[in-house]
Design a protein around this motif. Structure first.
Motif, PDB file in Angstrom:
ATOM      1  N   ILE A 264     -17.127   1.797  81.449  1.00  0.00           N
ATOM      2  CA  ILE A 264     -18.473   1.336  81.813  1.00  0.00           C
ATOM      3  C   ILE A 264     -18.564   0.943  83.278  1.00  0.00           C
ATOM      4  CG2 ILE A 264     -20.283  -0.373  81.415  1.00  0.00           C
ATOM      5  CD1 ILE A 264     -19.561  -0.482  78.525  1.00  0.00           C
ATOM      6  N   TRP A 265     -17.677   0.046  83.718  1.00  0.00           N
ATOM      7  CA  TRP A 265     -17.843  -0.541  85.057  1.00  0.00           C
ATOM      8  C   TRP A 265     -17.877   0.483  86.200  1.00  0.00           C
ATOM      9  CZ3 TRP A 265     -19.819  -4.955  86.481  1.00  0.00           C
ATOM     10  CH2 TRP A 265     -19.805  -6.041  85.603  1.00  0.00           C
ATOM     11  N   PRO A 266     -16.995   1.490  86.186  1.00  0.00           N
ATOM     12  CA  PRO A 266     -16.979   2.379  87.369  1.00  0.00           C
ATOM     13  C   PRO A 266     -18.300   3.120  87.611  1.00  0.00           C
ATOM     14  CG  PRO A 266     -14.976   2.647  86.068  1.00  0.00           C
ATOM     15  CD  PRO A 266     -15.905   1.801  85.246  1.00  0.00           C
ATOM     16  N   THR A 267     -19.090   3.346  86.564  1.00  0.00           N
ATOM     17  CA  THR A 267     -20.338   4.107  86.740  1.00  0.00           C
ATOM     18  C   THR A 267     -21.578   3.250  86.460  1.00  0.00           C
ATOM     19  OG1 THR A 267     -20.066   4.867  84.464  1.00  0.00           O
ATOM     20  CG2 THR A 267     -19.347   6.381  86.202  1.00  0.00           C
ATOM     21  N   LEU A 268     -21.371   1.937  86.375  1.00  0.00           N
ATOM     22  CA  LEU A 268     -22.483   1.075  85.964  1.00  0.00           C
ATOM     23  C   LEU A 268     -23.622   1.054  86.992  1.00  0.00           C
ATOM     24  CD1 LEU A 268     -23.436  -0.725  83.656  1.00  0.00           C
ATOM     25  CD2 LEU A 268     -22.334  -2.666  84.764  1.00  0.00           C
ATOM     26  N   ALA A 269     -23.265   1.035  88.274  1.00  0.00           N
ATOM     27  CA  ALA A 269     -24.299   0.998  89.324  1.00  0.00           C
ATOM     28  C   ALA A 269     -25.225   2.216  89.188  1.00  0.00           C
ATOM     29  CB  ALA A 269     -23.650   0.975  90.696  1.00  0.00           C
ATOM     30  N   GLU A 270     -24.598   3.357  88.965  1.00  0.00           N
ATOM     31  CA  GLU A 270     -25.355   4.607  88.799  1.00  0.00           C
ATOM     32  C   GLU A 270     -26.217   4.542  87.532  1.00  0.00           C
ATOM     33  OE1 GLU A 270     -23.579   8.865  88.163  1.00  0.00           O
ATOM     34  OE2 GLU A 270     -22.394   7.695  89.604  1.00  0.00           O
ATOM     35  N   GLU A 271     -25.603   4.081  86.445  1.00  0.00           N
ATOM     36  CA  GLU A 271     -26.309   4.042  85.163  1.00  0.00           C
ATOM     37  C   GLU A 271     -27.523   3.118  85.216  1.00  0.00           C
ATOM     38  OE1 GLU A 271     -23.881   3.515  81.696  1.00  0.00           O
ATOM     39  OE2 GLU A 271     -25.633   3.755  80.389  1.00  0.00           O
ATOM     40  N   LEU A 272     -27.346   1.973  85.900  1.00  0.00           N
ATOM     41  CA  LEU A 272     -28.446   0.998  85.942  1.00  0.00           C
ATOM     42  C   LEU A 272     -29.324   1.190  87.175  1.00  0.00           C
ATOM     43  CD1 LEU A 272     -26.565  -2.282  84.871  1.00  0.00           C
ATOM     44  CD2 LEU A 272     -27.793  -0.639  83.424  1.00  0.00           C
ATOM     45  N   ASP A 273     -28.917   2.110  88.032  1.00  0.00           N
ATOM     46  CA  ASP A 273     -29.645   2.333  89.281  1.00  0.00           C
ATOM     47  C   ASP A 273     -29.803   1.003  90.062  1.00  0.00           C
ATOM     48  OD1 ASP A 273     -30.970   3.743  91.162  1.00  0.00           O
ATOM     49  OD2 ASP A 273     -32.929   3.677  90.170  1.00  0.00           O
ATOM     50  N   THR A 274     -28.705   0.257  90.107  1.00  0.00           N
ATOM     51  CA  THR A 274     -28.695  -1.087  90.713  1.00  0.00           C
ATOM     52  C   THR A 274     -27.350  -1.285  91.402  1.00  0.00           C
ATOM     53  OG1 THR A 274     -30.023  -1.972  88.903  1.00  0.00           O
ATOM     54  CG2 THR A 274     -28.749  -3.578  90.138  1.00  0.00           C
ATOM     55  N   ASN A 275     -27.346  -1.873  92.574  1.00  0.00           N
ATOM     56  CA  ASN A 275     -26.075  -2.149  93.232  1.00  0.00           C
ATOM     57  C   ASN A 275     -25.422  -3.378  92.601  1.00  0.00           C
ATOM     58  OD1 ASN A 275     -23.900  -2.453  94.826  1.00  0.00           O
ATOM     59  ND2 ASN A 275     -25.012  -2.841  96.735  1.00  0.00           N
ATOM     60  N   VAL A 276     -24.519  -3.123  91.663  1.00  0.00           N
ATOM     61  CA  VAL A 276     -23.861  -4.247  90.979  1.00  0.00           C
ATOM     62  C   VAL A 276     -22.649  -4.744  91.773  1.00  0.00           C
ATOM     63  CG1 VAL A 276     -24.672  -3.533  88.693  1.00  0.00           C
ATOM     64  CG2 VAL A 276     -22.427  -2.759  89.478  1.00  0.00           C
ATOM     65  N   GLU A 277     -22.400  -4.126  92.920  1.00  0.00           N
ATOM     66  CA  GLU A 277     -21.316  -4.537  93.828  1.00  0.00           C
ATOM     67  C   GLU A 277     -19.950  -4.542  93.140  1.00  0.00           C
ATOM     68  OE1 GLU A 277     -22.354  -8.133  96.023  1.00  0.00           O
ATOM     69  OE2 GLU A 277     -24.442  -7.481  96.120  1.00  0.00           O
ATOM     70  N   TYR A 278     -19.752  -3.572  92.254  1.00  0.00           N
ATOM     71  CA  TYR A 278     -18.461  -3.510  91.563  1.00  0.00           C
ATOM     72  C   TYR A 278     -17.388  -3.025  92.534  1.00  0.00           C
ATOM     73  CZ  TYR A 278     -14.818  -2.189  88.232  1.00  0.00           C
ATOM     74  OH  TYR A 278     -13.621  -2.080  87.552  1.00  0.00           O
ATOM     75  N   THR A 279     -16.325  -3.800  92.643  1.00  0.00           N
ATOM     76  CA  THR A 279     -15.220  -3.485  93.548  1.00  0.00           C
ATOM     77  C   THR A 279     -13.943  -3.547  92.733  1.00  0.00           C
ATOM     78  OG1 THR A 279     -16.453  -4.635  95.269  1.00  0.00           O
ATOM     79  CG2 THR A 279     -14.149  -4.191  95.743  1.00  0.00           C
ATOM     80  N   GLN A 280     -13.232  -2.434  92.652  1.00  0.00           N
ATOM     81  CA  GLN A 280     -12.027  -2.396  91.811  1.00  0.00           C
ATOM     82  C   GLN A 280     -10.802  -2.277  92.706  1.00  0.00           C
ATOM     83  OE1 GLN A 280     -11.629   0.929  89.083  1.00  0.00           O
ATOM     84  NE2 GLN A 280     -10.651  -0.362  87.547  1.00  0.00           N
ATOM     85  N   LYS A 281     -10.421  -3.409  93.289  1.00  0.00           N
ATOM     86  CA  LYS A 281      -9.296  -3.413  94.235  1.00  0.00           C
ATOM     87  C   LYS A 281      -8.174  -4.327  93.773  1.00  0.00           C
ATOM     88  CE  LYS A 281     -11.180  -0.841  97.429  1.00  0.00           C
ATOM     89  NZ  LYS A 281     -10.962   0.227  98.162  1.00  0.00           N
ATOM     90  N   GLY A 282      -8.161  -4.678  92.497  1.00  0.00           N
ATOM     91  CA  GLY A 282      -7.032  -5.416  91.954  1.00  0.00           C
ATOM     92  C   GLY A 282      -7.201  -6.926  91.914  1.00  0.00           C
TER      93      GLY A 282
ATOM     94  N   GLY B 144     -18.480  -8.495  79.220  1.00  0.00           N
ATOM     95  CA  GLY B 144     -19.841  -8.442  78.682  1.00  0.00           C
ATOM     96  C   GLY B 144     -20.365  -7.043  78.390  1.00  0.00           C
ATOM     97  N   PRO B 145     -20.283  -6.094  79.339  1.00  0.00           N
ATOM     98  CA  PRO B 145     -20.813  -4.762  79.064  1.00  0.00           C
ATOM     99  C   PRO B 145     -20.159  -4.101  77.845  1.00  0.00           C
ATOM    100  CG  PRO B 145     -20.565  -5.063  81.424  1.00  0.00           C
ATOM    101  CD  PRO B 145     -19.930  -6.264  80.769  1.00  0.00           C
ATOM    102  N   ALA B 146     -18.830  -4.245  77.718  1.00  0.00           N
ATOM    103  CA  ALA B 146     -18.144  -3.621  76.578  1.00  0.00           C
ATOM    104  C   ALA B 146     -18.517  -4.320  75.273  1.00  0.00           C
ATOM    105  CB  ALA B 146     -16.635  -3.663  76.781  1.00  0.00           C
ATOM    106  N   ALA B 147     -18.691  -5.649  75.330  1.00  0.00           N
ATOM    107  CA  ALA B 147     -19.096  -6.390  74.126  1.00  0.00           C
ATOM    108  C   ALA B 147     -20.491  -5.947  73.696  1.00  0.00           C
ATOM    109  CB  ALA B 147     -19.072  -7.891  74.408  1.00  0.00           C
ATOM    110  N   ALA B 148     -21.387  -5.792  74.664  1.00  0.00           N
ATOM    111  CA  ALA B 148     -22.765  -5.396  74.360  1.00  0.00           C
ATOM    112  C   ALA B 148     -22.826  -3.974  73.819  1.00  0.00           C
ATOM    113  CB  ALA B 148     -23.622  -5.513  75.628  1.00  0.00           C
ATOM    114  N   TYR B 149     -22.059  -3.077  74.420  1.00  0.00           N
ATOM    115  CA  TYR B 149     -22.008  -1.690  73.940  1.00  0.00           C
ATOM    116  C   TYR B 149     -21.531  -1.676  72.483  1.00  0.00           C
ATOM    117  CZ  TYR B 149     -20.862   3.283  73.830  1.00  0.00           C
ATOM    118  OH  TYR B 149     -20.804   4.612  73.497  1.00  0.00           O
ATOM    119  N   SER B 150     -20.491  -2.468  72.204  1.00  0.00           N
ATOM    120  CA  SER B 150     -19.929  -2.524  70.851  1.00  0.00           C
ATOM    121  C   SER B 150     -20.952  -3.072  69.860  1.00  0.00           C
ATOM    122  CB  SER B 150     -18.683  -3.418  70.821  1.00  0.00           C
ATOM    123  OG  SER B 150     -17.733  -2.969  71.758  1.00  0.00           O
ATOM    124  N   LEU B 151     -21.674  -4.122  70.285  1.00  0.00           N
ATOM    125  CA  LEU B 151     -22.694  -4.712  69.402  1.00  0.00           C
ATOM    126  C   LEU B 151     -23.773  -3.687  69.071  1.00  0.00           C
ATOM    127  CD1 LEU B 151     -23.116  -8.183  71.082  1.00  0.00           C
ATOM    128  CD2 LEU B 151     -22.835  -7.846  68.608  1.00  0.00           C
TER     129      LEU B 151
END
Ligand SMILES: Cc1cc2nc3c(=O)[nH]c(=O)nc-3n(C[C@H](O)[C@H](O)[C@H](O)COP(=O)(O)OP(=O)(O)OC[C@H]3O[C@@H](n4cnc5c(N)ncnc54)[C@H](O)[C@@H]3O)c2cc1C
Length: 376
Positions: free
Chosen positions: A71-89, A344-351
């Protein structure tokens, strides 16, 4: 007022708003009711933005790992919103042998669950983040952890859910959930009633008061948590930082400010802080003292704002994500225990899957509400 929908969601935090989005995407009609005057004004817009797997209870790992992969890597695209996701560890830092022992234990249990995390020594830590002081003698390093902007993420889900037809009503506190013909169907507010086939309670700690009259008690504690933000600094590093002692955690945002959270170490003394709604005089200085030891380059950084939020700490530190035992139609998502943003996103998707008769991507058995029942 009387209104019907397929699903009523109580609470517009990351859990309520994201579930509304995933349900609406499946064509389900959703009404979200929130007591506050603004969307997501609980923990979801006040948190530290950590999107991490390392340092978690192993029972949460499959879900959060699934979300970080899918979910997270493509979330900005999916929501068309800059969620500022940074995956640098994520570097979880240690200054003493006792810290390293704590980190090693966490690392071993995460590795057993398949997470890419390892212990590194002080030199490797400073090769990743040269700003850290020589007091740091080691850390756990999880390269796939990261951080995001909690406000834009929650509002991004809200905005997309609305575009797909979900209805959000703020200033609408749910006072009671009523059953019709044995099923949870009606949410009562001061303005009237809202009826649906299914009701999801995602109201943080307040979930407890709403489900208790239906015979479902989720043992939780309301706990205050505080954050601070500095003025913008030149870009220094992109990792999420934490410590073995959990005395502070934080990251540099994309516009340069540092957001840090932490604990005072004085919590066992029953701080008066719990009695007041806002941030206090103790938290920021205690957090800063921790930060300055690990991170002397920030000693002169100016704090521009502090804030506080409530977390819903469950009795065993992980959430409930489940259909309530004995109350058909009632779903519960609460007790995220201070780390519900990243998962949260994975919990919501699962729900959304479970509520529409689908298969959640991971086993939800660890999140059953019946786990708190006395074992004979
Ligand atoms: C300071 C702080 C720092 C944190 N840092 C992190 C972090 O770095 N990483 C991380 O993963 N997590 C973090 N968290 C935890 C995270 O913010 C929460 O776990 C997550 O936001 C929970 O989302 P939620 O949707 O369950 O609850 P909330 O966002 O609290 O939403 C609950 C909503 O329910 C509404 N509500 C309550 N009662 C009613 C009612 N009766 N009727 C209608 N509406 C109602 C509220 O108004 C609220 O909008 C932090 C939390 C805080 C406070």
């Amino acid at each position: 007022m009387s209104s019907t929908a397929d699903v009523i969601i109580i609470g517009s935090g990351i859990i309520g708003s994201a579930t509304a989005y995933y349900l609406a995407k499946k064509g389900v009609s959703v009404t979200v009711l929130d007591a506050a005057d603004a969307i997501g004004s609980g923990g979801s817009s006040r948190n530290g933005g950590g999107v991490r797997q390392s340092g978690r209870d192993p029972r949460e790992l499959p879900m959060v790992m699934w979300g970080i992969k899918n979910i997270w890597p493509t979330l900005a695209e999916e929501l068309d919103t800059n969620v500022e996701y940074t995956q640098k560890g994520n570097l979880r830092l240690g200054k003493t042998e006792a810290h390293l022992k704590t980190l090693q234990k966490l690392t071993d249990s995460a590795v057993a669950c398949g997470l890419d995390v390892r212990m590194i020594d002080g030199d490797e830590v400073r090769a990743i983040n040269p700003y850290l002081s020589n007091e740091v003698i080691g850390a756990s390093w999880c390269p796939t952890d990261g951080h995001a902007n909690p406000l834009t993420t929650t509002l991004g889900y809200y905005k997309k859910a609305r575009e797909l037809g979900a209805r959000f009503i703020t200033g609408e506190p749910v006072l009671q959930i009523k059953k019709l013909k044995g099923k949870a169907r009606v949410a009562v507010t001061p303005d009237g009633t809202f009826e649906a086939d299914k009701i999801l309670v995602a109201a943080g700690y307040d979930t407890r008061a709403l489900t208790l009259p239906l015979g479902v008690d989720i043992p939780m504690r309301k706990k205050k948590s505080e954050c601070l933000v500095t003025e913008a600094e030149p870009p220094m590093f992109a990792q999420m930082l934490g410590t073995a002692e959990a005395d502070f955690y934080g990251h540099q945002t994309t516009h340069g400010s540092f957001v840090f959270g932490g604990s005072t170490g004085l919590e066992p003394f029953g701080l008066m802080a719990e009695a007041v709604p806002g941030s206090t005089s103790l938290s920021a200085p205690c957090t800063c003292r921790g930060i300055m030891k690990y991170f002397p380059a920030l000693s002169d950084a100016k704090i521009v704002r502090t804030w506080a939020g409530w977390t819903d700490a469950s009795a065993d530190g992980i959430p409930v994500i489940d259909e309530a035992d004995g109350v058909p139609g009632l779903y519960i998502a609460c007790g995220f225990s201070g780390h519900g943003f990243g998962i949260g996103p994975a919990a919501a998707y699962s729900l959304a899957e479970v509520m529409t008769g689908g298969e959640p991507p991971v086993d939800l058995a660890p999140f059953r509400c019946t786990r708190f029942k006395a074992k004979i």
